[in-house]
Write an enzyme that holds these catalytic residues in place. Structure first.
Site, PDB file in Angstrom:
ATOM      1  CE  LYS A  47      -3.953  -1.819   2.646  1.00  0.00           C
ATOM      2  NZ  LYS A  47      -4.966  -1.640   1.575  1.00  0.00           N
ATOM      3  NE  ARG A  98     -10.810  -9.835  -2.154  1.00  0.00           N
ATOM      4  CZ  ARG A  98     -11.103  -8.911  -3.049  1.00  0.00           C
ATOM      5  NH1 ARG A  98     -11.490  -9.265  -4.270  1.00  0.00           N
ATOM      6  NH2 ARG A  98     -11.039  -7.636  -2.756  1.00  0.00           N
TER       7      ARG A  98
HETATM    8  N1  BES Z   1      -8.098  -3.762   4.369  1.00  0.00           N
HETATM    9  C1  BES Z   1      -8.266  -3.331   3.041  1.00  0.00           C
HETATM   10  C2  BES Z   1      -9.563  -2.565   2.809  1.00  0.00           C
HETATM   11  C3  BES Z   1      -9.694  -1.244   3.528  1.00  0.00           C
HETATM   12  C4  BES Z   1      -9.414  -0.070   2.883  1.00  0.00           C
HETATM   13  C5  BES Z   1     -10.171  -1.201   4.819  1.00  0.00           C
HETATM   14  C6  BES Z   1      -9.569   1.136   3.520  1.00  0.00           C
HETATM   15  C7  BES Z   1     -10.320   0.013   5.468  1.00  0.00           C
HETATM   16  C8  BES Z   1     -10.029   1.183   4.818  1.00  0.00           C
HETATM   17  C9  BES Z   1      -8.279  -4.549   2.096  1.00  0.00           C
HETATM   18  O1  BES Z   1      -7.508  -5.611   2.506  1.00  0.00           O
HETATM   19  C10 BES Z   1      -7.751  -4.103   0.788  1.00  0.00           C
HETATM   20  O2  BES Z   1      -6.610  -3.732   0.740  1.00  0.00           O
HETATM   21  N2  BES Z   1      -8.573  -4.177  -0.256  1.00  0.00           N
HETATM   22  C11 BES Z   1      -8.175  -3.791  -1.558  1.00  0.00           C
HETATM   23  C12 BES Z   1      -8.662  -4.844  -2.521  1.00  0.00           C
HETATM   24  C13 BES Z   1      -8.145  -4.676  -3.935  1.00  0.00           C
HETATM   25  C14 BES Z   1      -6.661  -4.896  -3.965  1.00  0.00           C
HETATM   26  C15 BES Z   1      -8.846  -5.647  -4.843  1.00  0.00           C
HETATM   27  C16 BES Z   1      -8.826  -2.459  -1.868  1.00  0.00           C
HETATM   28  O3  BES Z   1      -9.969  -2.240  -1.491  1.00  0.00           O
HETATM   29  O4  BES Z   1      -8.146  -1.615  -2.449  1.00  0.00           O
HETATM   30 MN    MN Z   2      -5.488  -5.436   1.854  1.00  0.00          MN
END
Ligand code: BES
Ligand code: MN
Ligand code: ZN
Length: 500
Positions: free
Chosen positions: A279, A353
């Site tokens: 990230k 997931r």
């Molecule tokens: N934990 C994150 C989602 C999240 C984002 C929670 C902001 C709280 C605040 C999750 O694991 C994630 O990174 N999801 C990705 C999925 C994508 C790579 C398909 C996302 O939402 O960007």
């Molecule tokens: Mn994630």
């Protein structure tokens, strides 16, 4: 904070601060506020005349009484328009008034049950909302402060009711409100602790504390157990971290003779760096809260084991960090989940997931007949619904409606999204059964439906709390940081099912 209910008049109760209320556009208040007004020589009416805004929702007006009544001062709490009062507004406004009382350094606070008089709310529910608002609204996360404001704490809350026939209902509301709200605050603590403390191991220790205190059955799967069960999806996420993963199972049996067993499955990523699909560094600190779903499940179990409804609930919380390292899972890797389904990991940041896939399969193996998973799953849900509504997906209309009813009672907003087969195309892989990312379009739906593939025919609900699990500033009964969203819904649902 000690909370008690007394039968008596608001003008007699001895306290530092008494909270009375006022609806918008009322110029001559009746009820408890009217009684105080009379004792104060119609002072309140004059205040309203000078400042007609004091009935506005969430407005607090402090008035010193100089010995005219038992309370040293009163807070006139604005409840907004009379016809628009709801239990959640009672919760939120009580929270605001209690924080005002704390700022005034009150030790003993008295309040009436807002909404139970001319607000037309049911006494038991209104009392529960008042207690929840007070306890949740005074929450402070100060474990890491070296100067705690110990002498700035409210010691006693007295709920005053002059109608004897309402006392039993109010006391029942107090009982439930205290358990509900204290469990929410417990969940908030789990979320607010930094990841360096709240590791998977610590999560399992907290689960152990709950189990010991309230007699739940605890089992924790270690890495070797996960290997034995073939939990390739969970292990793929865990393999980049040096913190040991844990899969926590807490079992509550309120009705052992019944076949039905509800599983609450919560995402327990104690830190989500994104893994190799790292990230951006901005706000990455927020990813300490990626275990908020798991925290909500543990907190709900804390309450359920005290209330003891006639229902069987099993909590399944897969916990691990998601880290980049030389041993981390790489984009393009293909893993075999416990269900046997293979998954192409296109993005290691879509880890929630993956761990939930195996947790759901494991919950079914343990005998779950109905499933709910709750997770900070997608950024898309933050974009779509913000911090107001949680996103919902289901494969079973009736089960979902039962849960949504509980959410509504608990005052937690949820919005269902379409679980339409057409979206499945986005998560089909060309070289494995599934891929873990469906791209940007409908990101919340495809993420939820991915999990749904593992629930298969078992009635299942998915709750995405990515947007609602924390707030960036104090708002009603939520304080900056973890909100504990989901906790009250999960408790309420178990309570409701126990009454069927
Ligand atoms: N934990 C994150 C989602 C999240 C984002 C929670 C902001 C709280 C605040 C999750 O694991 C994630 O990174 N999801 C990705 C999925 C994508 C790579 C398909 C996302 O939402 O960007
Ligand atoms: Mn994630
Ligand atoms: Zn995550």
């Amino acid at each position: 904070m000690n909370i008690e209910v007394i039968n008596g008049s608001v003008t007699d109760v001895l306290c530092d601060t008494l909270i009375v209320n006022l609806f918008k556009n009322v110029t001559a208040p009746g009820g408890a506020t009217g009684a105080v007004d009379k004792a104060l020589n119609c002072h309140i009416r004059k205040i309203i005349r000078d400042n007609p805004g004091c009935g506005k929702f969430g407005e607090t007006t402090v008035v010193h009484t100089f010995g005219a009544i038992g309370a040293k001062r009163i807070i006139i709490l604005g409840l907004g328009k009379k016809g628009e009062l709801s239990l959640d507004k009672v919760r939120a406004s009580t929270a605001i008034a209690m924080r005002t009382a704390r700022k005034l350094r009150s030790k003993t606070v008295a309040t009436i049950v807002h909404g139970a008089g001319s607000g037309d709310l049911e006494s038991r529910q209104a009392a529960q909302a008042v207690v929840e608002g007070a306890i949740m609204g005074l929450y402070k996360f100060d474990y890491y402060k070296t100067t705690r404001e110990e002498n700035n704490k409210i010691d006693n809350l007295i709920i005053v009711e002059n109608d004897k026939t309402k006392l039993a209902a109010i006391k029942e509301g107090l009982y439930f409100g205290k358990i509900f709200a204290e469990s929410v605050n417990y969940g908030r603590d789990l979320i607010n602790h930094p990841a360096m403390y709240m590791t998977p191991t610590k999560m399992s220790e907290h689960a152990g504390d709950i189990a010991n205190k309230y007699g739940l059955e605890l089992s924790v799967l270690e890495k070797k157990d996960m290997l034995k069960h073939g939990m390739g999806a969970l292990l793929a996420v865990a393999q980049g971290s040096s913190e040991a993963p844990k899969l926590i199972v807490l079992k509550y049996q309120g009705d052992p003779l019944q076949q039905e067993m509800i599983a609450y499955v919560g995402k327990g990523i104690t830190f989500d760096s994104g893994g190799i699909s790292l990230k951006p560094s901005q706000s990455m600190d927020e990813m300490k809260r990626d275990m908020a779903g798991g925290g909500a499940v543990l907190a709900a179990m804390l309450a359920i084991s005290q209330i003891k409804p006639k229902v069987n609930v099993i909590a399944v919380v897969p916990c691990t960090e998601n880290m980049p390292s030389g041993t981390a899972c790489k984009p393009g890797d293909i893993v075999t989940s416990m269900s046997g389904k293979t998954i192409e990991v296109l993005n290691t940041d879509a880890e929630g997931r993956l761990i939930l896939a195996d947790a759901i399969t494991y919950a079914k193996k343990l005998g779950a007949t109905k499933l709910i998973d709750i997770a900070t799953l997608t950024g898309a849900c933050v974009v779509g619904l913000g911090d107001v509504y949680s996103g919902v997906l289901t494969n079973d209309r009736e089960w979902c409606q039962t849960m949504l009813n509980a959410a509504q009672q608990a005052g937690e907003k949820m919005w269902e999204l379409p679980n339409d087969k057409e979206y499945l195309e986005q998560i089909k892989s060309s070289i494995a059964d599934l891929k873990n990312s469906g791209g940007r379009p409908a990101g919340t739906i495809t993420a939820g439906m991915f999990i749904g593939q593992f629930a298969d025919k078992t009635p299942w609900i998915h709750i995405d709390i990515a947007g609602t699990s924390d707030v960036d500033k104090d708002k009603g009964y939520n304080l900056k940081g973890g909100t504990g969203v989901g906790v009250r819904t999960l408790i309420q649902l178990a309570v409701n099912l126990g009454q069927l």
